[in-house]
Motif scaffolding. Structure first.
Motif, PDB file in Angstrom:
ATOM      1  N   LEU A  25       0.817  -1.215   0.000  1.00 25.18           N
ATOM      2  CA  LEU A  25       0.000   0.000   0.000  1.00 25.18           C
ATOM      3  C   LEU A  25       0.846   1.258   0.000  1.00 25.18           C
ATOM      4  CD1 LEU A  25      -2.902  -0.712   2.518  1.00 25.18           C
ATOM      5  CD2 LEU A  25      -2.955  -0.785   0.038  1.00 25.18           C
ATOM      6  N   ASP A  26       2.006   1.208   0.675  1.00 24.01           N
ATOM      7  CA  ASP A  26       2.842   2.400   0.783  1.00 24.01           C
ATOM      8  C   ASP A  26       4.274   1.989   1.082  1.00 24.01           C
ATOM      9  OD1 ASP A  26       3.478   5.093   0.821  1.00 24.01           O
ATOM     10  OD2 ASP A  26       2.687   5.458   2.832  1.00 24.01           O
ATOM     11  N   VAL A  27       5.212   2.776   0.555  1.00 23.06           N
ATOM     12  CA  VAL A  27       6.629   2.594   0.846  1.00 23.06           C
ATOM     13  C   VAL A  27       7.071   3.857   1.564  1.00 23.06           C
ATOM     14  CG1 VAL A  27       8.925   2.223  -0.128  1.00 23.06           C
ATOM     15  CG2 VAL A  27       6.935   1.133  -1.183  1.00 23.06           C
ATOM     16  N   LYS A  28       7.565   3.719   2.789  1.00 23.78           N
ATOM     17  CA  LYS A  28       7.889   4.860   3.646  1.00 23.78           C
ATOM     18  C   LYS A  28       9.328   5.333   3.520  1.00 23.78           C
ATOM     19  CE  LYS A  28       3.904   4.804   5.936  1.00 23.78           C
ATOM     20  NZ  LYS A  28       2.958   5.881   5.897  1.00 23.78           N
ATOM     21  N   VAL A  29      10.197   4.576   2.823  1.00 20.06           N
ATOM     22  CA  VAL A  29      11.614   4.920   2.714  1.00 20.06           C
ATOM     23  C   VAL A  29      12.052   4.907   1.246  1.00 20.06           C
ATOM     24  CG1 VAL A  29      12.177   4.048   5.024  1.00 20.06           C
ATOM     25  CG2 VAL A  29      12.311   2.516   3.057  1.00 20.06           C
ATOM     26  N   SER A  30      13.246   5.426   1.013  1.00 21.86           N
ATOM     27  CA  SER A  30      13.848   5.419  -0.323  1.00 21.86           C
ATOM     28  C   SER A  30      15.228   4.774  -0.233  1.00 21.86           C
ATOM     29  CB  SER A  30      14.005   6.848  -0.844  1.00 21.86           C
ATOM     30  OG  SER A  30      12.762   7.481  -0.937  1.00 21.86           O
ATOM     31  N   ASN A  31      15.799   4.425  -1.390  1.00 19.10           N
ATOM     32  CA  ASN A  31      17.161   3.889  -1.403  1.00 19.10           C
ATOM     33  C   ASN A  31      18.100   4.891  -0.746  1.00 19.10           C
ATOM     34  OD1 ASN A  31      17.034   1.342  -2.613  1.00 19.10           O
ATOM     35  ND2 ASN A  31      16.928   2.220  -4.647  1.00 19.10           N
ATOM     36  N   GLY A  32      18.978   4.382   0.119  1.00 17.95           N
ATOM     37  CA  GLY A  32      19.962   5.228   0.780  1.00 17.95           C
ATOM     38  C   GLY A  32      19.496   5.822   2.097  1.00 17.95           C
ATOM     39  N   ASP A  33      18.201   5.740   2.408  1.00 19.10           N
ATOM     40  CA  ASP A  33      17.700   6.285   3.678  1.00 19.10           C
ATOM     41  C   ASP A  33      18.254   5.486   4.855  1.00 19.10           C
ATOM     42  OD1 ASP A  33      16.203   8.090   2.252  1.00 19.10           O
ATOM     43  OD2 ASP A  33      14.249   7.273   2.825  1.00 19.10           O
ATOM     44  N   SER A  34      18.564   6.196   5.952  1.00 19.90           N
ATOM     45  CA  SER A  34      18.970   5.538   7.193  1.00 19.90           C
ATOM     46  C   SER A  34      17.716   5.101   7.937  1.00 19.90           C
ATOM     47  CB  SER A  34      19.774   6.483   8.068  1.00 19.90           C
ATOM     48  OG  SER A  34      21.010   6.761   7.465  1.00 19.90           O
ATOM     49  N   VAL A  35      17.736   3.884   8.450  1.00 20.89           N
ATOM     50  CA  VAL A  35      16.598   3.358   9.206  1.00 20.89           C
ATOM     51  C   VAL A  35      17.097   2.770  10.517  1.00 20.89           C
ATOM     52  CG1 VAL A  35      15.154   2.875   7.191  1.00 20.89           C
ATOM     53  CG2 VAL A  35      16.708   1.123   8.026  1.00 20.89           C
ATOM     54  N   SER A  36      16.221   2.724  11.500  1.00 16.49           N
ATOM     55  CA  SER A  36      16.570   2.095  12.770  1.00 16.49           C
ATOM     56  C   SER A  36      15.704   0.857  12.957  1.00 16.49           C
ATOM     57  CB  SER A  36      16.378   3.075  13.926  1.00 16.49           C
ATOM     58  OG  SER A  36      15.056   3.574  13.931  1.00 16.49           O
ATOM     59  N   LYS A  37      16.185  -0.067  13.767  1.00  8.22           N
ATOM     60  CA  LYS A  37      15.483  -1.325  14.002  1.00  8.22           C
ATOM     61  C   LYS A  37      14.067  -1.029  14.486  1.00  8.22           C
ATOM     62  CE  LYS A  37      15.770  -5.699  16.416  1.00  8.22           C
ATOM     63  NZ  LYS A  37      16.596  -6.570  17.234  1.00  8.22           N
ATOM     64  N   GLY A  38      13.062  -1.665  13.852  1.00  5.64           N
ATOM     65  CA  GLY A  38      11.667  -1.482  14.232  1.00  5.64           C
ATOM     66  C   GLY A  38      10.956  -0.361  13.496  1.00  5.64           C
ATOM     67  N   GLN A  39      11.678   0.416  12.691  1.00  3.82           N
ATOM     68  CA  GLN A  39      11.066   1.511  11.929  1.00  3.82           C
ATOM     69  C   GLN A  39      10.223   0.947  10.794  1.00  3.82           C
ATOM     70  OE1 GLN A  39      13.841   4.459  10.455  1.00  3.82           O
ATOM     71  NE2 GLN A  39      12.397   5.209   8.926  1.00  3.82           N
ATOM     72  N   VAL A  40       9.028   1.489  10.602  1.00  2.00           N
ATOM     73  CA  VAL A  40       8.150   1.048   9.522  1.00  2.00           C
ATOM     74  C   VAL A  40       8.755   1.493   8.189  1.00  2.00           C
ATOM     75  CG1 VAL A  40       5.851   1.219   8.501  1.00  2.00           C
ATOM     76  CG2 VAL A  40       6.101   1.161  10.987  1.00  2.00           C
TER      77      VAL A  40
END
Length: 122
Positions: free
Chosen positions: A65-80
């Motif tokens: 339904l949705d993508v919340k990040v892009s290539n290269g984005d920093s994410v943390s454990k548990g982030q949607v």
């Protein structure tokens, strides 16, 4: 006798249906032959390259339904990172570890199967 073209799971069938009235004798019905086979599909595009890192997979079949990040984005454990709709419910797909998104293999509107790789985080 009425004829219908019916499509089931992308395969077309030519179906004949006999209307049986009250008290009418039932006549044997001949099985309908499948409609002409559709033209072969164009070869599939090569699969997107999987980046290095930990794979994020679909836990069940559904639609993105949705993508919340892009290539290269920093994410943390548990982030949607994505929302997956399955059985009329929205399911959060979360990052399994800290890092950055090295590849996104699913996009909004894609239909995925259980176990399909959606993204990689490295």
């Amino acid at each position: 006798m009425k004829r219908f073209n019916i499509t089931v799971n992308g395969k077309a069938y030519d179906v004949s249906v006999e209307e049986i009235g009250a008290g009418a004798a039932s006549a044997p019905v001949q099985a309908a032959a499948p409609a002409a086979a559709p033209a072969p599909a164009a070869p599939a595009a090569p699969a997107a390259a999987v980046g290095a890192g930990e794979k994020v997979t679909a836990p069940m079949p559904g639609t993105i339904l949705d993508v919340k990040v892009s290539n290269g984005d920093s994410v943390s454990k548990g982030q949607v990172i994505m929302i997956l709709e399955a059985m009329k419910m929205e399911n959060d797909i979360v990052a399994p570890c800290d890092g950055s998104v090295t590849s996104l293999l699913a996009k909004k509107g894609d239909t995925v199967n259980s176990g399909d790789t959606l993204a990689t985080i490295g």
